[in-house]
Design a protein around this motif. Structure first.
Motif, PDB file in Angstrom:
ATOM      1  N   ARG A 111       1.048  25.506  -1.321  1.00 13.38           N
ATOM      2  CA  ARG A 111       0.037  26.264  -2.081  1.00 13.38           C
ATOM      3  C   ARG A 111      -1.369  25.937  -1.582  1.00 13.38           C
ATOM      4  N   ALA A 112      -1.605  24.676  -1.270  1.00 14.35           N
ATOM      5  CA  ALA A 112      -2.911  24.285  -0.740  1.00 14.35           C
ATOM      6  C   ALA A 112      -3.146  24.885   0.642  1.00 14.35           C
ATOM      7  N   LEU A 113      -2.111  24.909   1.463  1.00 15.91           N
ATOM      8  CA  LEU A 113      -2.225  25.509   2.794  1.00 15.91           C
ATOM      9  C   LEU A 113      -2.471  27.010   2.699  1.00 15.91           C
ATOM     10  N   ALA A 114      -1.700  27.681   1.849  1.00 12.14           N
ATOM     11  CA  ALA A 114      -1.826  29.131   1.719  1.00 12.14           C
ATOM     12  C   ALA A 114      -3.200  29.526   1.195  1.00 12.14           C
ATOM     13  N   ALA A 115      -3.762  28.683   0.327  1.00 11.12           N
ATOM     14  CA  ALA A 115      -5.100  28.947  -0.214  1.00 11.12           C
ATOM     15  C   ALA A 115      -6.212  28.467   0.714  1.00 11.12           C
ATOM     16  N   GLN A 116      -5.827  27.886   1.856  1.00 11.76           N
ATOM     17  CA  GLN A 116      -6.766  27.341   2.836  1.00 11.76           C
ATOM     18  C   GLN A 116      -7.620  26.222   2.232  1.00 11.76           C
ATOM     19  N   ASP A 117      -7.021  25.476   1.315  1.00  6.41           N
ATOM     20  CA  ASP A 117      -7.686  24.312   0.728  1.00  6.41           C
ATOM     21  C   ASP A 117      -7.361  23.027   1.487  1.00  6.41           C
ATOM     22  N   ALA A 118      -6.417  23.108   2.424  1.00  9.76           N
ATOM     23  CA  ALA A 118      -5.990  21.907   3.143  1.00  9.76           C
ATOM     24  C   ALA A 118      -5.574  22.272   4.554  1.00  9.76           C
TER      25      ALA A 118
END
Length: 207
Positions: free
Chosen positions: A94-101
């Motif tokens: 979820r963090a990757l998909a949201a470009q948060d990580a």
């Protein structure tokens, strides 16, 4: 035990898995590690660095395949390893998909490099490799996020969606949907990941 970056990331990943990204504050991570919040800053710069570290750990869990294997065997092993690792920690997806990580570590970069090497060895040029890599990540993210979606109480409907489709879909009006509907009702994204991977690999093989 002395506090280390690895210990901080271990605690943070466990907390994120249990309570979600919204619960991942520096204060909560410090409390779970049994230290003061300021102590964390000796090992992680901020929450962004923390998220990047969690993501890197998930990539690093993937074993690199034997480089002597054919490109498609290496690609299959890497994709399967990422799928398994992402499924254990869907919060990171979820963090990757949201470009948060982002996976910022030498170990994580080695996994990405091995993926790209396999795609290059398939005979693709650099642009095609980039597109295939993004397509693979999209498949992985979609499969994991669908398969690990939160199972709360569904919204109540007077007519369940399956019953609605069966009532509305007729061979006369919607012949293709009518024909395939029974198969759609029995499938799911998780069980279809291997099939999706077969399609991608098959599309990359030279004709």
């Amino acid at each position: 035990m002395a506090l280390t970056r690895e210990k901080v990331l271990e605690v943070a990943l466990r907390l994120a898995d249990e309570e979600g990204l919204a619960a991942l504050s520096m204060r909560k991570v410090a409390a779970a590690a049994g230290v003061e919040a300021m102590s964390l800053y000796n090992h992680v710069e901020n929450k962004g660095d923390l998220l990047d570290g969690l993501t890197a750990r998930v990539f690093e869990d993937v074993s690199l395949p034997d480089p002597a294997l054919p490109w498609d065997g290496r690609l299959r092993e890497l994709a399967g390893g990422l799928h398994a690792s992402f499924t254990r920690h869907p919060v990171v997806v979820r963090a990757l998909a949201a470009q948060d990580a982002n996976p910022r570590s030498a170990g994580a970069l080695r996994v990405i490099d091995a993926l790209l090497r396999a795609l290059l060895d398939a005979g693709l040029d650099e642009r095609a490799v980039a597109r295939a890599y993004r397509s693979l990540l999209g498949m992985l993210f979609g499969s994991v996020l669908t398969g690990t979606a939160a199972t709360g109480s569904p919204a109540v409907r007077a007519e369940p969606v399956v019953a609605y489709f069966r009532r509305m879909v007729t061979a006369e009006e919607l012949p293709s949907l009518c024909r395939v509907l029974p198969a759609l009702e029995t499938g799911d994204c998780v069980q279809d990941f291997e099939y999706q991977l077969d399609l991608l690999i098959g599309g990359l093989r030279p004709v």
